[in-house]
Design a protein around this motif. Structure first.
Motif, PDB file in Angstrom:
ATOM      1  N   PHE A 102      15.809  -5.340  -5.997  1.00 36.34           N
ATOM      2  CA  PHE A 102      14.911  -4.942  -7.091  1.00 36.34           C
ATOM      3  C   PHE A 102      13.706  -5.861  -7.259  1.00 36.34           C
ATOM      4  CE2 PHE A 102      13.692  -5.211 -11.602  1.00 36.34           C
ATOM      5  CZ  PHE A 102      13.055  -3.984 -11.667  1.00 36.34           C
ATOM      6  N   ALA A 103      13.947  -7.151  -7.543  1.00 33.45           N
ATOM      7  CA  ALA A 103      12.840  -8.019  -7.944  1.00 33.45           C
ATOM      8  C   ALA A 103      11.807  -8.178  -6.825  1.00 33.45           C
ATOM      9  CB  ALA A 103      13.388  -9.384  -8.372  1.00 33.45           C
ATOM     10  N   LEU A 104      12.298  -8.536  -5.645  1.00 31.00           N
ATOM     11  CA  LEU A 104      11.388  -8.760  -4.508  1.00 31.00           C
ATOM     12  C   LEU A 104      10.657  -7.477  -4.118  1.00 31.00           C
ATOM     13  CD1 LEU A 104      10.993 -11.434  -2.967  1.00 31.00           C
ATOM     14  CD2 LEU A 104      12.440 -10.499  -1.176  1.00 31.00           C
ATOM     15  N   PRO A 105      11.379  -6.336  -3.924  1.00 31.04           N
ATOM     16  CA  PRO A 105      10.668  -5.100  -3.591  1.00 31.04           C
ATOM     17  C   PRO A 105       9.691  -4.665  -4.685  1.00 31.04           C
ATOM     18  CG  PRO A 105      13.021  -4.823  -3.239  1.00 31.04           C
ATOM     19  CD  PRO A 105      12.835  -6.139  -3.905  1.00 31.04           C
ATOM     20  N   ALA A 106      10.080  -4.837  -5.963  1.00 31.59           N
ATOM     21  CA  ALA A 106       9.178  -4.399  -7.034  1.00 31.59           C
ATOM     22  C   ALA A 106       7.860  -5.162  -6.937  1.00 31.59           C
ATOM     23  CB  ALA A 106       9.836  -4.625  -8.396  1.00 31.59           C
ATOM     24  N   ALA A 107       7.948  -6.476  -6.718  1.00 26.49           N
ATOM     25  CA  ALA A 107       6.725  -7.265  -6.588  1.00 26.49           C
ATOM     26  C   ALA A 107       5.963  -6.860  -5.325  1.00 26.49           C
ATOM     27  CB  ALA A 107       7.076  -8.751  -6.563  1.00 26.49           C
ATOM     28  N   GLY A 108       6.691  -6.681  -4.217  1.00 27.04           N
ATOM     29  CA  GLY A 108       6.043  -6.360  -2.945  1.00 27.04           C
ATOM     30  C   GLY A 108       5.388  -4.994  -2.945  1.00 27.04           C
ATOM     31  N   PHE A 109       6.086  -3.994  -3.516  1.00 27.06           N
ATOM     32  CA  PHE A 109       5.549  -2.635  -3.492  1.00 27.06           C
ATOM     33  C   PHE A 109       4.377  -2.479  -4.452  1.00 27.06           C
ATOM     34  CE2 PHE A 109       9.842  -1.223  -1.859  1.00 27.06           C
ATOM     35  CZ  PHE A 109       9.355  -0.899  -0.616  1.00 27.06           C
ATOM     36  N   LEU A 110       4.252  -3.397  -5.410  1.00 32.47           N
ATOM     37  CA  LEU A 110       3.111  -3.308  -6.323  1.00 32.47           C
ATOM     38  C   LEU A 110       1.885  -4.004  -5.742  1.00 32.47           C
ATOM     39  CD1 LEU A 110       4.743  -3.807  -9.820  1.00 32.47           C
ATOM     40  CD2 LEU A 110       3.699  -1.755  -8.911  1.00 32.47           C
ATOM     41  N   ALA A 111       2.096  -4.826  -4.710  1.00 36.13           N
ATOM     42  CA  ALA A 111       0.978  -5.567  -4.127  1.00 36.13           C
ATOM     43  C   ALA A 111       0.479  -4.818  -2.891  1.00 36.13           C
ATOM     44  CB  ALA A 111       1.421  -6.979  -3.763  1.00 36.13           C
ATOM     45  N   ARG A 112      -0.702  -4.236  -2.990  1.00 36.30           N
ATOM     46  CA  ARG A 112      -1.192  -3.399  -1.892  1.00 36.30           C
ATOM     47  C   ARG A 112      -1.306  -4.148  -0.572  1.00 36.30           C
ATOM     48  NH1 ARG A 112      -5.910   0.277  -3.772  1.00 36.30           N
ATOM     49  NH2 ARG A 112      -4.260   1.383  -4.831  1.00 36.30           N
ATOM     50  N   PRO A 113      -1.800  -5.409  -0.570  1.00 33.23           N
ATOM     51  CA  PRO A 113      -1.912  -6.097   0.735  1.00 33.23           C
ATOM     52  C   PRO A 113      -0.569  -6.236   1.430  1.00 33.23           C
ATOM     53  CG  PRO A 113      -3.069  -7.316  -0.980  1.00 33.23           C
ATOM     54  CD  PRO A 113      -2.312  -6.230  -1.664  1.00 33.23           C
ATOM     55  N   VAL A 114       0.507  -6.388   0.646  1.00 34.97           N
ATOM     56  CA  VAL A 114       1.833  -6.579   1.259  1.00 34.97           C
ATOM     57  C   VAL A 114       2.290  -5.285   1.924  1.00 34.97           C
ATOM     58  CG1 VAL A 114       4.244  -7.107   0.804  1.00 34.97           C
ATOM     59  CG2 VAL A 114       2.454  -8.368  -0.390  1.00 34.97           C
ATOM     60  N   LYS A 115       2.209  -4.154   1.191  1.00 40.05           N
ATOM     61  CA  LYS A 115       2.766  -2.931   1.774  1.00 40.05           C
ATOM     62  C   LYS A 115       1.844  -2.358   2.841  1.00 40.05           C
ATOM     63  CE  LYS A 115       1.356  -0.185  -2.226  1.00 40.05           C
ATOM     64  NZ  LYS A 115       1.836   0.494  -3.413  1.00 40.05           N
ATOM     65  N   ARG A 116       0.579  -2.791   2.863  1.00 35.26           N
ATOM     66  CA  ARG A 116      -0.326  -2.305   3.905  1.00 35.26           C
ATOM     67  C   ARG A 116      -0.192  -3.081   5.204  1.00 35.26           C
ATOM     68  NH1 ARG A 116      -6.105  -0.374   1.322  1.00 35.26           N
ATOM     69  NH2 ARG A 116      -5.247   1.516   0.409  1.00 35.26           N
ATOM     70  N   SER A 117       0.365  -4.299   5.127  1.00 30.46           N
ATOM     71  CA  SER A 117       0.467  -5.095   6.354  1.00 30.46           C
ATOM     72  C   SER A 117       1.765  -4.744   7.076  1.00 30.46           C
ATOM     73  CB  SER A 117       0.444  -6.573   6.008  1.00 30.46           C
ATOM     74  OG  SER A 117       1.733  -7.005   5.663  1.00 30.46           O
ATOM     75  N   PRO A 118       1.745  -4.704   8.409  1.00 28.69           N
ATOM     76  CA  PRO A 118       2.956  -4.339   9.149  1.00 28.69           C
ATOM     77  C   PRO A 118       4.126  -5.266   8.848  1.00 28.69           C
ATOM     78  CG  PRO A 118       1.052  -4.469  10.602  1.00 28.69           C
ATOM     79  CD  PRO A 118       0.604  -4.972   9.278  1.00 28.69           C
ATOM     80  N   HIS A 119       3.851  -6.565   8.722  1.00 28.45           N
ATOM     81  CA  HIS A 119       4.946  -7.489   8.456  1.00 28.45           C
ATOM     82  C   HIS A 119       5.509  -7.292   7.055  1.00 28.45           C
ATOM     83  CE1 HIS A 119       3.460  -9.742  12.017  1.00 28.45           C
ATOM     84  NE2 HIS A 119       4.756  -9.867  12.173  1.00 28.45           N
ATOM     85  N   GLY A 120       4.608  -7.082   6.092  1.00 29.90           N
ATOM     86  CA  GLY A 120       5.067  -6.850   4.726  1.00 29.90           C
ATOM     87  C   GLY A 120       5.943  -5.615   4.656  1.00 29.90           C
ATOM     88  N   PHE A 121       5.514  -4.529   5.309  1.00 34.92           N
ATOM     89  CA  PHE A 121       6.248  -3.264   5.342  1.00 34.92           C
ATOM     90  C   PHE A 121       7.625  -3.479   5.959  1.00 34.92           C
ATOM     91  CE2 PHE A 121       7.144   0.924   7.201  1.00 34.92           C
ATOM     92  CZ  PHE A 121       6.794   1.774   6.162  1.00 34.92           C
ATOM     93  N   LEU A 122       7.635  -4.199   7.086  1.00 34.30           N
ATOM     94  CA  LEU A 122       8.895  -4.460   7.794  1.00 34.30           C
ATOM     95  C   LEU A 122       9.852  -5.251   6.915  1.00 34.30           C
ATOM     96  CD1 LEU A 122      10.556  -4.510  10.450  1.00 34.30           C
ATOM     97  CD2 LEU A 122       9.356  -6.599  11.034  1.00 34.30           C
ATOM     98  N   TRP A 123       9.336  -6.341   6.289  1.00 31.59           N
ATOM     99  CA  TRP A 123      10.234  -7.223   5.542  1.00 31.59           C
ATOM    100  C   TRP A 123      10.678  -6.610   4.233  1.00 31.59           C
ATOM    101  CZ3 TRP A 123      13.046 -10.459   7.897  1.00 31.59           C
ATOM    102  CH2 TRP A 123      12.603 -11.011   9.093  1.00 31.59           C
ATOM    103  N   LEU A 124       9.854  -5.728   3.661  1.00 35.90           N
ATOM    104  CA  LEU A 124      10.310  -5.008   2.465  1.00 35.90           C
ATOM    105  C   LEU A 124      11.507  -4.129   2.829  1.00 35.90           C
ATOM    106  CD1 LEU A 124       7.011  -4.001   0.647  1.00 35.90           C
ATOM    107  CD2 LEU A 124       8.827  -5.450  -0.205  1.00 35.90           C
TER     108      LEU A 124
END
Lengths: 381, 175
Positions: free
Chosen positions: A293-315
């Motif tokens: 919950f906590a980590l994905p919620a922060a990650g999915f709200l941050a556009r640079p994270v979900k747009r980057s391949p590594h961010g997408f993978l690690w989420l």
């Protein structure tokens, strides 16, 4: 990132699986009950992934949307692994009296509330319901794997038939998942009941399947290279936004069960949480809350994270790990109140069952034609 | 009647983008563009900042959640403490729901107010409305506005530069 080659990983996964299984068999001499319990948790986690993928594919057939087109390949491969986790549950079915507290005991020793439930909870019935659910899922998987891509639905009659299958299939699937969660999860504490539990399990399955599909997608193709998302967004971002919804759904249901049980504060219900707040399980819970919950919620709200391949993978990796901890934390504590005791058994079970399952998944993934050829054999066109 | 700027009309979106890029290249900074539909990349050419609404909305959400939680906490701890079935006065699991909902409310309100503020709304009049060519009767045109406040602005020079960039018509706007 080196190129993801499923073909070359099949044998290592198979080897890891065999080592894990050998370790688990050796550990049965230490405790048969704990080995079976470890296998139960691992198999239920693995079973949830194809079931969640089935849900997603059927929902997508009804709603449409480009996110589903992106996830279709990985999800189909995950659905194709369905028979293995069903098979892995058979040893537990053979040893119900070692795992389930209501099996193989004198009913007179059970609390009154549980005695009334024995009409439902009896080993032959458990086996019968398991066979029925397995048949439903295998039939659904067979139907779903025969569907063509959404954009290429063929003639209108076929498309309408597929939508009808999806709608009816979701109803039957919901019932089957409810039976699964009552029989194999909730009945581990027969005094406890929660009407939200099956939905919580289904939501967790969907989040887990989508997370695994995200990981496979990110490994196979560069996410920013996925064309055709919504306005001003890549397809990967669409998928990430859907996954955020699935994670939020799970978090909502998990929190609601906790809030209602906490507010009622009834001994037979709150015991479920008391048990999971001690002996190392509390740390597992916090880790689950962080990863699911906590980590994905922060990650999915941050556009640079979900747009980057590594961010997408690690989420995807975080939610998948969180989903494992969720299943483990729900299933395992009643069978071993002290978490560290479970670790060797569960590590062997996860390595064994997970290794075999990963080998099967990678084998299906390695070549599109494998799935197509297997499924095409039964189609009379 | 003081000068506000110069507005130039272009034939199509491509010409407008080219002109905007050329004017930026000449060092102009107080530019604005108007078009009947969003032109891709024009905001970047004009050097517009990426929107900061995300942060405004996040701040609104946090503020709303904290305010609601503080209100509940004040009412149960200070103003009207009631023992409900032996539960602690500070029963956070139940308060989280209210705090979350007010967080959403705060986010929505911050989004609404922030959008108005960022667009300088409500604004009933803008000097470009005074330009005779700037009407919807023309079916929507591709316009580039150079404000007089721009340090590089020299009325005659700017007009010549715009004409050189292919403007079909040039008008002055007044405050």
């Amino acid at each position: 990132m080196t190129r993801f080659a499923p073909d070359r990983l099949v044998l290592p996964a198979l080897a890891a699986g065999l080592v894990g299984l050998a370790a688990l068999v050796a550990l049965t001499f230490a405790s048969m009950a704990q080995a079976l319990a470890g296998l139960l948790a691992a198999a239920l986690f693995l079973l949830g992934l194809p079931l969640g993928a089935l849900t997603l594919l059927m929902v997508h057939r009804l709603t449409g949307g480009r996110w589903g087109a992106a996830l279709r390949g990985p999800l189909r491969a995950i659905v194709a692994t369905l028979p293995l986790p069903l098979f892995l549950l058979l040893p537990v079915l053979a040893g119900t009296h070692l795992v389930f507290p209501w099996a193989g005991v004198d009913p007179a020793t059970l609390p009154e509330a549980v005695r009334h439930k024995l009409v439902w909870l009896a080993p032959p019935w458990l086996a019968l319901r398991f066979v029925a659910c397995a048949a439903v899922w295998l039939a659904l998987a067979w139907a779903v794997l025969g569907w063509r891509p959404a954009g290429d639905a063929g003639d209108a009659a076929t498309a309408a038939r597929e939508r009808r299958t999806a709608a009816l299939g979701l109803v039957v699937h919901a019932l089957a998942v409810t039976v699964l969660s009552i029989d194999w999860m909730m009945s581990l504490e027969p005094e406890f009941h929660s009407t939200i539990y099956a939905m919580l399990e289904a939501a967790g399955e969907v989040a887990g399947a989508c997370a695994l599909a995200m990981v496979l997608l990110a490994l196979a193709v560069p996410v920013e290279g996925l064309p055709g998302g919504g306005e001003d967004a890549t397809l990967g971002e669409d998928v990430a936004n859907m996954q955020f919804g699935f994670v939020a759904m799970w978090a909502y249901l998990a929190f609601m069960q906790w809030l209602i049980v906490w507010a009622a504060d009834l001994p037979r219900e709150i015991h479920w949480y008391m048990l999971r707040g001690q002996g190392g399980w509390l740390a597992v819970m916090w880790l689950m809350v962080a990863l699911h919950f906590a980590l994905p919620a922060a990650g999915f709200l941050a556009r640079p994270v979900k747009r980057s391949p590594h961010g997408f993978l690690w989420l995807g990796v975080a939610v998948l790990a969180g989903h494992f901890l969720d299943v483990w934390w729900r299933v395992r504590p009643p069978l071993v109140p002290d978490m560290p005791t479970a670790l060797p058994f569960d590590f062997a079970a996860v390595l064994g069952a997970g290794g075999l399952w990963a080998a099967l998944l990678l084998f299906v993934l390695a070549d599109d034609r494998r799935l197509a050829r297997w499924r095409a054999r039964g189609r009379h066109v | 009647m003081s000068a506000h700027g110069v507005i130039a009309y272009f034939a199509d979106a491509g010409a407008l983008s080219e002109a905007a890029r050329a004017m930026r290249g000449k060092g102009y900074s107080r530019l604005d563009a108007f078009s009947p539909y969003p032109v891709e990349g024009l905001a970047d050419i004009l050097g517009m900042r990426p929107t900061r609404m995300g942060r405004v909305i996040l701040a609104g959400a946090i503020l709303g959640a904290l305010a609601a939680y503080a209100l509940v906490l004040y009412s149960v701890e200070v103003d009207y403490p009631v023992n409900v079935g032996g539960r602690p006065l500070h029963s956070w699991p139940a308060f989280v729901v209210i705090a979350f909902e007010c967080g959403i409310l705060g986010a929505a309100l911050a989004g609404f107010v922030g959008m108005l503020a960022a667009n300088r709304l409500p604004q009933y009049y803008h000097p470009v409305f005074g330009a005779p060519g700037f009407t919807f009767a023309h079916g929507g045109r591709f316009c580039l506005l150079v404000e007089a406040a721009d340090p590089r602005f020299r009325k005659g020079v700017t007009k010549r530069q715009l004409r050189g960039l292919g403007a079909t018509e040039i008008e002055e706007t007044v405050l």
